[in-house]
Write a protein that holds these residues in place. Structure first.
Motif, short mmCIF file in Angstrom:
data_model
loop_
_atom_site.label_atom_id
_atom_site.label_comp_id
_atom_site.label_asym_id
_atom_site.label_seq_id
_atom_site.Cartn_x
_atom_site.Cartn_y
_atom_site.Cartn_z
N LEU A 108 -1.04 -16.03 -83.22
CA LEU A 108 -0.58 -15.34 -84.42
C LEU A 108 -1.69 -15.30 -85.46
CD1 LEU A 108 2.97 -16.95 -84.88
CD2 LEU A 108 2.46 -14.69 -83.95
N ASN A 109 -1.69 -14.27 -86.31
CA ASN A 109 -2.62 -14.27 -87.42
C ASN A 109 -2.02 -15.02 -88.61
OD1 ASN A 109 -0.84 -12.45 -88.69
ND2 ASN A 109 -1.99 -10.67 -87.98
N ARG A 110 -2.78 -15.14 -89.66
CA ARG A 110 -2.35 -15.97 -90.79
C ARG A 110 -1.07 -15.44 -91.43
NH1 ARG A 110 -5.87 -19.34 -93.92
NH2 ARG A 110 -4.78 -20.19 -95.74
N ARG A 111 -0.98 -14.12 -91.60
CA ARG A 111 0.19 -13.53 -92.24
C ARG A 111 1.45 -13.79 -91.42
NH1 ARG A 111 2.98 -8.91 -91.58
NH2 ARG A 111 1.50 -8.12 -90.04
N ALA A 112 1.35 -13.59 -90.11
CA ALA A 112 2.50 -13.81 -89.25
C ALA A 112 2.92 -15.28 -89.25
CB ALA A 112 2.20 -13.34 -87.83
N PHE A 113 1.93 -16.18 -89.24
CA PHE A 113 2.24 -17.61 -89.23
C PHE A 113 2.88 -18.05 -90.55
CE2 PHE A 113 1.11 -22.19 -89.42
CZ PHE A 113 1.73 -22.60 -88.24
N ALA A 114 2.46 -17.43 -91.65
CA ALA A 114 3.08 -17.74 -92.95
C ALA A 114 4.56 -17.38 -92.93
CB ALA A 114 2.35 -16.99 -94.06
N ASP A 115 4.91 -16.28 -92.28
CA ASP A 115 6.32 -15.90 -92.16
C ASP A 115 7.08 -16.93 -91.33
OD1 ASP A 115 5.76 -13.62 -93.59
OD2 ASP A 115 5.56 -12.33 -91.83
N VAL A 116 6.46 -17.38 -90.24
CA VAL A 116 7.10 -18.38 -89.39
C VAL A 116 7.29 -19.69 -90.15
CG1 VAL A 116 6.81 -19.82 -87.33
CG2 VAL A 116 6.24 -17.39 -87.25
N LEU A 117 6.27 -20.11 -90.87
CA LEU A 117 6.35 -21.37 -91.62
C LEU A 117 7.42 -21.30 -92.70
CD1 LEU A 117 5.23 -24.18 -92.13
CD2 LEU A 117 3.45 -23.16 -93.58
N ALA A 118 7.57 -20.14 -93.32
CA ALA A 118 8.58 -19.99 -94.37
C ALA A 118 9.99 -20.15 -93.82
CB ALA A 118 8.43 -18.63 -95.04
N ARG A 119 10.18 -19.86 -92.52
CA ARG A 119 11.51 -19.97 -91.90
C ARG A 119 11.69 -21.27 -91.11
NH1 ARG A 119 10.04 -14.70 -90.36
NH2 ARG A 119 9.76 -15.41 -88.21
N ALA A 120 10.63 -22.09 -91.04
CA ALA A 120 10.70 -23.32 -90.24
C ALA A 120 11.73 -24.29 -90.82
CB ALA A 120 9.33 -23.97 -90.18
N LYS A 121 12.42 -24.99 -89.95
CA LYS A 121 13.44 -25.94 -90.37
C LYS A 121 12.90 -27.37 -90.33
CE LYS A 121 17.18 -22.97 -88.68
NZ LYS A 121 17.52 -22.51 -90.04
N ALA A 122 13.58 -28.24 -91.03
CA ALA A 122 13.17 -29.64 -91.08
C ALA A 122 13.20 -30.24 -89.67
CB ALA A 122 14.09 -30.41 -92.01
N GLY A 123 12.34 -31.24 -89.47
CA GLY A 123 12.30 -31.90 -88.17
C GLY A 123 11.12 -31.50 -87.33
N CYS A 124 10.16 -30.80 -87.94
CA CYS A 124 8.95 -30.46 -87.20
C CYS A 124 7.73 -30.73 -88.08
CB CYS A 124 8.96 -29.01 -86.73
SG CYS A 124 9.04 -27.78 -88.03
N SER A 125 6.57 -30.77 -87.45
CA SER A 125 5.33 -31.07 -88.16
C SER A 125 4.42 -29.85 -88.15
CB SER A 125 4.59 -32.24 -87.50
OG SER A 125 5.37 -33.41 -87.49
N LEU A 126 3.82 -29.58 -89.29
CA LEU A 126 2.78 -28.55 -89.36
C LEU A 126 1.44 -29.24 -89.11
CD1 LEU A 126 1.49 -25.81 -90.10
CD2 LEU A 126 1.58 -26.55 -92.51
N VAL A 127 0.68 -28.67 -88.19
CA VAL A 127 -0.64 -29.20 -87.83
C VAL A 127 -1.69 -28.16 -88.19
CG1 VAL A 127 -2.07 -30.21 -86.01
CG2 VAL A 127 0.44 -30.37 -85.88
N ILE A 128 -2.70 -28.58 -88.95
CA ILE A 128 -3.83 -27.71 -89.24
C ILE A 128 -5.08 -28.35 -88.64
CG2 ILE A 128 -5.25 -26.62 -91.02
CD1 ILE A 128 -2.89 -26.61 -92.85
N ILE A 129 -5.81 -27.56 -87.87
CA ILE A 129 -6.98 -28.06 -87.15
C ILE A 129 -8.21 -27.26 -87.57
CG2 ILE A 129 -8.06 -27.98 -84.85
CD1 ILE A 129 -5.49 -28.99 -83.71
N ASP A 130 -9.32 -27.95 -87.68
CA ASP A 130 -10.58 -27.30 -88.00
C ASP A 130 -11.65 -27.80 -87.04
OD1 ASP A 130 -11.93 -25.64 -90.34
OD2 ASP A 130 -13.31 -27.26 -89.82
N VAL A 131 -12.44 -26.87 -86.47
CA VAL A 131 -13.54 -27.26 -85.59
C VAL A 131 -14.68 -27.79 -86.46
CG1 VAL A 131 -15.19 -26.50 -83.85
CG2 VAL A 131 -12.88 -25.51 -83.90
#
Length: 281
Positions: A108-131
């Motif tokens: 997913l691109n950033r815009r699409a992922f932002a939409d997914v994150l906005a609808r995410a429910k409690a009980g999960c973890s957001l992971v951000i990774i950088d090389v």
């Protein structure tokens, strides 16, 4: 017919093939019935008025024949229209997919992922990774090799996140994904295994092979907490992972402990330097 097409008898029904086929079949049947009925009535009326050279049984046969021809034409037009709608629906779905997908990584691109994150429910973890130190990879081995790194890291992230789990290339060498399996400790362990797996991966840079490392930050999705705040918390944890020496995984809840450890380590280093200076003096 145009109203049926515009309404789609269900709004989003054209996004799925089976509802679309059912709609086209119903539309074609209705068009055929309307064509037959309209033509039959019209020819019968003209025959009764003496405007066509057929009366009685001949007029009935003529009306029936015209009705069947009109029904066949209407059915053919209905099927053609259905195929056109199907092609348009598939093209639209493809365009929508491309507009939400990062071309290089396939995530997913950033815009699409932002939409997914906005609808995410409690009980999960957001992971951000950088090389880590990705710029030096591009500078040393070229952007083609850098693209290979991005694609491979994306593949490993997708495998870790699992089928159907949202994963994104947020931009450059930064990625994000959601984990919902197990406890927080389980999810931390999964990201740690991903870090180890990426560290063990060997990349080919022309004349020389090389390895890479990643840093990762995690934060919990909570009820009533905006997606932007969750992202900011994970990003802060990623910053602490970088500041703590890179090639490590940090959860937002570990942040204060890590900061205190870093301060203590820096203080100890300063004290050692001061002791050495006094000994020299």
């Amino acid at each position: 017919m145009m109203r049926w097409i515009a309404d789609g008898e269900g709004g989003d029904s054209f996004r799925k093939r089976q509802p679309l086929k059912s709609f086209v079949h119903r539309m074609t049947l209705r068009a055929a019935l309307l064509g037959f009925t309209g033509s039959f009535v019209a020819v019968s009326l003209l025959a009764a008025l003496g405007l066509v050279g057929a009366t009685g049984e001949d007029g009935l046969r003529l009306a029936t024949a015209c009705g069947l021809v009109a029904a066949a034409v209407a059915a053919w037009l209905g099927l053609r229209t259905g195929r056109m709608i199907d092609r348009l629906a598939r093209s639209n779905a493809r365009f929508e997919q491309l507009s939400r997908t990062d071309a290089l990584s396939g995530l997913l691109n950033r815009r699409a992922f932002a939409d997914v994150l906005a609808r995410a429910k409690a009980g999960c973890s957001l992971v951000i990774i950088d090389v880590d130190r990705f710029k030096s990879i591009n500078d040393t081995y070229g952007h083609t090799v850098g693209d290979d790194v991005i694609r491979r890291v994306a593949e490993l992230i997708a495998e870790t996140a699992g089928p159907g789990a949202p994963a994104s290339r947020l931009g450059g060498e930064e990625f994000g994904f959601l984990l919902s399996n197990g406890t927080i400790e389980d999810r931390l362990a999964m990201v740690e295994r991903l870090r180890e797996r990426i560290e063990a991966e060997v990349f080919h840079g022309g004349q020389a092979d090389f390895t890479i490392t990643i840093s990762a930050g995690l934060a919990e999705v909570e009820s009533g907490k905006a997606g932007e705040l969750t992202y900011a918390a994970a990003d802060k944890a990623l910053y602490l992972a970088k500041a703590g020496g890179r090639n490590r995984v940090v959860h937002d809840r570990q942040g204060l402990t890590l900061i205190l450890d870093m301060v203590a380590a820096e203080r100890l280093e300063l004290e050692n330097e001061a002791a050495i200076a006094r000994g020299v003096a």
